[in-house]
Each structure stands twice: as C-alpha cells, then as structure tokens.
Design a protein around this motif. Structure first.
Motif, PDB file in Angstrom:
ATOM      1  N   SER A  54      63.708 101.425  53.815  1.00  0.00           N
ATOM      2  CA  SER A  54      65.008 101.446  53.079  1.00  0.00           C
ATOM      3  C   SER A  54      66.122 100.419  53.309  1.00  0.00           C
ATOM      4  N   SER A  55      66.330 100.198  54.817  1.00  0.00           N
ATOM      5  CA  SER A  55      67.093  99.256  55.330  1.00  0.00           C
ATOM      6  C   SER A  55      66.498  97.740  54.712  1.00  0.00           C
ATOM      7  N   GLU A  56      65.522  97.575  54.637  1.00  0.00           N
ATOM      8  CA  GLU A  56      64.931  96.391  54.323  1.00  0.00           C
ATOM      9  C   GLU A  56      64.936  96.126  52.733  1.00  0.00           C
ATOM     10  N   GLY A  57      65.409  97.279  51.933  1.00  0.00           N
ATOM     11  CA  GLY A  57      65.478  97.161  50.655  1.00  0.00           C
ATOM     12  C   GLY A  57      64.403  97.721  49.722  1.00  0.00           C
ATOM     13  N   VAL A  58      63.637  98.565  50.496  1.00  0.00           N
ATOM     14  CA  VAL A  58      62.516  99.107  49.474  1.00  0.00           C
ATOM     15  C   VAL A  58      63.070 100.338  48.624  1.00  0.00           C
ATOM     16  N   ILE A  59      62.960 100.376  47.641  1.00  0.00           N
ATOM     17  CA  ILE A  59      63.307 101.515  46.619  1.00  0.00           C
ATOM     18  C   ILE A  59      62.136 102.251  46.840  1.00  0.00           C
TER      19      ILE A  59
END
Length: 401
Positions: free
Chosen positions: A191-196
C-alpha cells in the motif's frame, strides 16, 4: 529396452533424472517435457533483469547427454496405460517403462467469468515474456489474486512505475500461506508503494476497459493478469485409474496406487500422519521429492520427511517460512531491529518458523530454525524470544541436553 520414464521436465522431473544417475542407476532414462526449452527454474520468471525475463536453466544440453538422459522436448503424453506399463505420446510414439515418475506439476486455475480469456496466466516462461514485453508500454495492470505470485508480480511492476491494482476475493491478501503478522506487514508495504487493493470482491467480467467487480465498480487496466493459484495436473493419473484427491495420492515413499508408478512435486499429495494427504508447492520441495523418488525407484525404501520451506521476495523484503504454521500453534516473536522472526510451538515442541527482513538477512536464522525443528526440541519460549541468544548456541545446547 524399457527403463525409467519421467513425465514432466520441470524442477522435480529433471532433478529426479540426474539423481537416478547419482544413485548408480545405469538403465535408460527418458525425460518428457511439454515445453520447447531446456528444463528451467520458475522462481526467476518473476524477477526480470534489465527488462528481460530470465531463463535460468536447470541443466545444459551437454549435461543431459553426459548423463545419458534422453530428453524429449515439446511432447505431451496422451495416454498412460498402467496395466501395460506404457505411455503414448501425442505423436503416436509408445514408450514402455519399468518404472514411471509422474512429475506433471500444476496448472493455473482458470477464471470462469465472461472475458476470462483476456487475462494472462503467469506460470511459464512464455507467460512471463508476454507480460513483461508489455511492461514498457503498459500504464496500468490489474492482478486478480493476492497470493504470493500476484504480490511478487505487483512489487516488480511497481518498480517499473506501472500502476497496479490487486483484486482479491478474501478480506486480506496473502491469507493462505503466509503467517498473519507478516501478511499484514507485506500488505502495508504494498500500500505504501502505491498498490491499490480491491479486497472482498469477486470478478464479474473482463473487457477492453478492465475488470468489472461484484460491487459494480470497474478496475481500469491496460493489462489483466490472473494469479488465482494452481491445481495439480492429475489428468493422466485420473484417466489411468490411479487414486487421486488434491493431487495424485502417494504413500510416504511417493509410490502411487499403481505398481511401479511414483509421483513427486506439485502434482503429488503425500500421505501424512493421521491419514491425510498433503501437497507442498515449493521449489525446494520439488528438489527434495525428486531425490527421494529417485532412490525409491531403484529399490531404496526411504520415506519423504523433508520439512516444508518456501521464500518470497517483495521489494527489498525477504519472507521465509519453514514448517507448517497453524493458527492453533503457540507463537513466539523475536524482534531483530527492522527484521522479525516468529516461532511456532505445538505442545511445547518447535514445529515451524517464519521470518521477514531486508533481503536475505534472515536466511541463516531460518536455516538454524529448520535444524532445531528437525531435532524435535522443546525450547524455552523466553530463549526463542531473546534476540541476544544465538540460535546456533541454542541448537548446540539442546543437542548436548
């Protein structure tokens, strides 16, 4: 003259062929592979280097020749006749055998929704090339399945600055194989890496725009990948009348219900205590069962007793799990700065361990934990939790005791 035939030229089948030679078997060995390549390892497929999919060969052509292993590539078996001790290839050729090893592996589970054919599988080298060849022009990818393969692929694609959505029917990703504590940590990292994430929702259809979910929402994507797990490849065994369940059923020696037929690797469900049969899907298990099957095919009655182990690399994090952690086990946590180990006790006996840390930093600890598990120790939980107590010293102390 008939000898040993091995169906499946993956990690298990290929290693079994060489293990037969190492144990002194001098008869003919025929290795059958459905793919057109030399045998290769699957784990590197999710880790492209310089934009290119890796093909890490298990062996070179001359190694097969030197070992006098006849490798027939690009062929499939259309029929197994256990009574006649023969297999028929898709080109009509019939091969008799004295012993047969089914190392047929597993195949991707199939989506059942409209437009399922638009989703790419991620199992073979050809699958990986098809996915990563689009990475340079793809802006968004939807991955259906939040298991290890889907999450590993998500981490690689985010490293290429591609928008990634993960769709998972369960309320959490990584729910089946990964201990909850580490599953939560990996979820948070993604999530912190931008995965939705789209959790707790099923897939209704796939079209040109993306993936339609059960709540009516649309996940837009240029590319859709299906990573919803695998099923054991048991078609031949079932048609031949062998006992099957969640895989080809074997005893502890990897012998199937048919004379002179063995099974190993992802396709094999091995007898365990309590009358259950268990499949172990991992690279190391494939190698370990290959060696056991090879020895037993030449008459050595050796039960398969290797401790299950797997690993997963996601971003700069390395997850390793040895043994089979269960929710009923007592958990003991050892914190090591940013890294963490978790031990699992069953009635006081150490039966499993897991670790999550940077890179391969916990590999030595997991190896020592595996040795402690194999020793059947009943450790003091406080000792396991103490980061100042070296696990090697604990192993020596327990062995001395």
């Amino acid at each position: 003259m008939s000898g040993i035939v091995i169906i499946g030229a993956g990690e298990c089948g290929t290693r079994a062929a060489f293990a037969l030679r190492e144990t002194g078997y001098s008869g003919s060995i025929t290795l059958l592979g459905a793919e057109p390549h030399l045998p290769y390892e699957r784990p590197p497929l999710s880790k492209p280097m310089d934009g290119a999919v890796q093909m890490k060969l298990i062996c070179a052509e001359d190694a097969l020749t030197s070992a006098q292993i006849e490798y027939l590539r690009g062929v499939s078996v259309s029929e197994l006749d256990a009574d006649a001790a023969a297999v028929t290839l898709d080109n009509g050729q019939v091969l008799a055998y004295e012993k047969l090893l089914l190392a047929t592996g597993a195949r991707p589970r199939r989506l059942g929704c409209p437009g399922a054919g638009r989703a790419r599988d991620f199992r073979t080298h050809a699958d990986a090339e098809a996915i990563f060849s689009k990475a340079g022009i793809t802006r968004s990818v939807a991955i259906i399945g939040g298991g290890l393969i889907g999450m590993e692929l998500a981490s690689v694609l985010r490293g290429k600055d591609i928008a990634v959505s993960v769709i998972e029917a369960a309320p959490k990703p990584l729910g089946r194989a990964v201990p909850p504590r580490f599953a939560d940590k990996l979820h948070a990292r993604h999530s912190s890496e931008g995965v939705i994430f789209h959790l707790g929702r099923g897939v209704v259809a796939i079209d040109d725009d993306g993936v339609l979910l059960s709540d009516g929402s649309l996940v837009r994507a240029d590319l859709v990948v299906s990573a919803i797990g695998v099923t054991p490849e048991i078609t031949l065994a079932e048609q031949a009348g062998l006992a099957i369940g969640n895989g080809i059923l074997t005893d502890r020696h990897l012998h199937t219900s048919a004379p002179n037929i063995f099974a190993a690797g992802d396709c094999a469900a091995v007898s365990q205590q309590g009358g259950i049969h268990t499949r172990f899907e991992s690279w190391r298990n494939a190698r370990a069962q290959a060696e056991t099957a090879a020895r037993n095919m030449i008459g050595i009655a050796e039960p398969f007793t290797a401790i299950p182990w797997f690993w997963s690399d996601q971003y700069d994090l390395g997850l390793q799990v040895v043994g089979l952690p269960q929710p009923t086990h007592e958990r003991v946590i050892r914190s090591l700065g940013d890294n963490e180990l978790e031990f699992y006790l069953d009635d006081g006996r150490l039966v499993a361990a897991a670790g999550l840390g940077t890179g391969n930093s916990l590999a030595r600890d997991i190896k020592l934990a595996e040795m402690l598990i194999a020793a059947g120790i009943h450790p003091d939980p406080a000792a396991l939790a103490d980061p100042d107590l070296n696990l090697k010293a604990l192993l020596k102390r327990e062995k001395a005791a």
